[in-house]
Design a protein around this motif. Structure first.
Motif, short mmCIF file in Angstrom:
data_model
loop_
_atom_site.label_atom_id
_atom_site.label_comp_id
_atom_site.label_asym_id
_atom_site.label_seq_id
_atom_site.Cartn_x
_atom_site.Cartn_y
_atom_site.Cartn_z
N HIS A 1 0.81 -1.22 0.00
CA HIS A 1 0.00 0.00 0.00
C HIS A 1 0.84 1.27 0.00
CE1 HIS A 1 -3.14 -2.70 2.15
NE2 HIS A 1 -3.31 -2.73 0.84
N ASP B 1 0.48 4.21 -2.84
CA ASP B 1 -0.74 5.00 -2.69
C ASP B 1 -0.70 5.87 -1.44
OD1 ASP B 1 -1.83 3.95 -5.00
OD2 ASP B 1 -2.82 2.29 -3.96
N ARG B 2 -0.17 5.30 -0.34
CA ARG B 2 -0.08 6.07 0.91
C ARG B 2 0.91 7.22 0.77
NH1 ARG B 2 -1.30 4.17 5.95
NH2 ARG B 2 -0.49 6.19 6.60
N LYS C 1 1.54 8.96 -1.94
CA LYS C 1 0.84 10.05 -2.65
C LYS C 1 -0.09 10.79 -1.69
CE LYS C 1 0.87 7.59 -7.09
NZ LYS C 1 0.05 6.90 -8.11
N GLU C 2 -0.76 10.02 -0.83
CA GLU C 2 -1.69 10.62 0.13
C GLU C 2 -0.95 11.48 1.16
OE1 GLU C 2 -4.40 9.01 3.81
OE2 GLU C 2 -4.18 7.71 2.05
#
Length: 413
Positions: free
Chosen positions: A147, A150-151, A153-154
């Motif tokens: 993950h 994606d994390r 980018k967050e």
């Protein structure tokens, strides 16, 4: 009364969750209750330091309290100081949810007055502040490798409760904790002339100072790096067989390795082979002390970090260099100190941080930049330029995570 175990879950984040059914029987009726037990298994020995596991445990416990309704929470440990720490941290976090102000000092004072058997030492009191800071402003920093892209980018766009970028909040926390580290018993320091010793236990998720563990690093100080005899005496004393050099352009460090052979005092260094591949210069050296059996040293120099730059020219090359160092140790079946050399100690700390982050990825498929950097900085504040290198650690972790996803996808095609 009867008790029956319903479920037993082993969590990857350092705690177990057990469910019990309790039947209370009387003459006219019976009552059934379900009790959830959270057992923290990631608080090793006498270590007084936050970890991603402890933060995750605290968040999970608080989530369970809200989910399963009202009622007292029973906190117990063979160490009453740990019991007191958990109670205080959770109570202060409750206070933070209800108000914009928290009062740690007076709450701890009242708790200790009402529970005299709970006695907190100075470093445990500092530990409470550290736990609260991380829970409020950083949250869960242990991210699964799958993950992470994606994390990441967050995290780059996410804001803390104070409206600041999360990564900046993590940096601020580290700097705030370092500013008071001289008051903490668990901060270990080395003398100016002594090397910094860093040990990382991947399984326990603990960084040690002045202690050798499964992954250990030796960071020489400037006075040693500019003296041929002192440097090789240190290498011999600590039985290091892998040397990493990060200052390719600095002649003061370059003089530590002769072109062919050099003797000073009891020590003789001879170059057996030299090979340049891309941005890495690999040399095999023979180190001899007097008439003792010679030792073979692998000396690796990274050639792509300009002298005046705060970061390597290309992070992908640096990540590959770190991989090369690990491969040398694996091939030679060595579990010795990796000696990391640079006149700029922040470079050495950056290498150690990246290597530990990647080792943890490979071992547990987890990424935790925050706690890795914090613990290395705790060994010495000169290791790592927090503002610059912290973000670079995230970037390299993202490169590694992307590579892992590509490999996984290719296997499943």
């Amino acid at each position: 009364m009867s008790v029956r175990k319903l479920e037993d879950k082993q969590n990857d984040n350092g705690f177990t969750i057990k469910m019990f059914e309790i039947m209370l029987k009387n003459e006219s009726d019976s009552e059934r209750r379900v009790v959830h037990q959270y057992n923290c298994t990631a608080w090793p020995g006498d270590v007084i330091d936050t970890s991603a596991h402890l933060i995750e445990f605290t968040h999970s416990l608080r989530k369970a309290k809200k989910e399963f309704g009202v009622g007292p929470t029973l906190v117990y440990s063979t160490d009453c100081q740990r019991t007191g720490t958990v109670i205080v941290v959770n109570a202060i976090l409750d206070m933070a949810e209800e108000s914009s102000e928290i009062d740690v000092f007076n709450f701890v004072k009242e708790t200790l007055s009402s529970c005299p058997h709970i006695r907190l030492k100075e470093n445990q009191y500092a530990f409470i502040y550290e736990m609260i800071l991380e829970c409020l402003f950083c949250g869960a920093t242990n991210i699964s490798l799958a993950h992470f892209p994606d994390r990441y980018k967050e995290i780059q766009i996410k804001r803390s409760i104070l409206g600041r970028p999360v990564i900046q909040e993590e940096i601020n926390n580290i700097e705030a904790l370092l500013s008071i580290q001289t008051q903490n018993d668990y901060t270990l320091r080395a003398k100016v002339s002594e090397p910094l010793l860093i040990g990382m236990d991947i399984e326990e998720d603990v960084v040690y100072s002045n202690t050798k563990s499964t992954n250990s690093y030796l960071v020489p100080r400037e006075s040693t790096l500019t003296d041929f005899y002192n440097f090789w005496e240190m290498i011999y004393k600590y039985k290091s067989y892998t040397v990493v050099m990060l200052d390719a352009e600095d002649e003061r460090i370059g003089s530590l390795v002769p072109k062919r052979k050099m003797t000073k005092g009891q020590f003789t260094v001879e170059v057996l082979s030299s090979e340049k591949i891309d941005c890495v210069l690999k040399r095999i050296l023979k180190l001899t002390k007097g008439k003792e059996i010679p030792r073979e040293i692998c000396h690796l120099t990274f050639l792509d970090w300009p002298k005046e730059s705060q970061k390597p020219s290309y992070l992908g090359y640096f990540k590959q260099f770190c991989d090369d160092v690990r491969e040398v140790q694996r091939t030679n079946n060595r579990d010795d100190y990796v000696t990391v050399c640079s006149l700029d100690e922040s470079r050495s700390g950056f290498f150690c941080a990246v290597d530990i982050i990647v080792r943890k990825m490979n071992a547990n498929a987890l990424v935790d930049v925050y706690h890795t950097v914090k613990r290395i900085k705790r060994v010495s504040s000169s290791l790592l330029d927090t503002e610059n290198h912290y973000k670079l650690c995230y970037e390299i972790a993202n490169i590694c995570a992307d590579d892992s996803c590509d490999i996984y996808e290719s296997i499943n095609l």
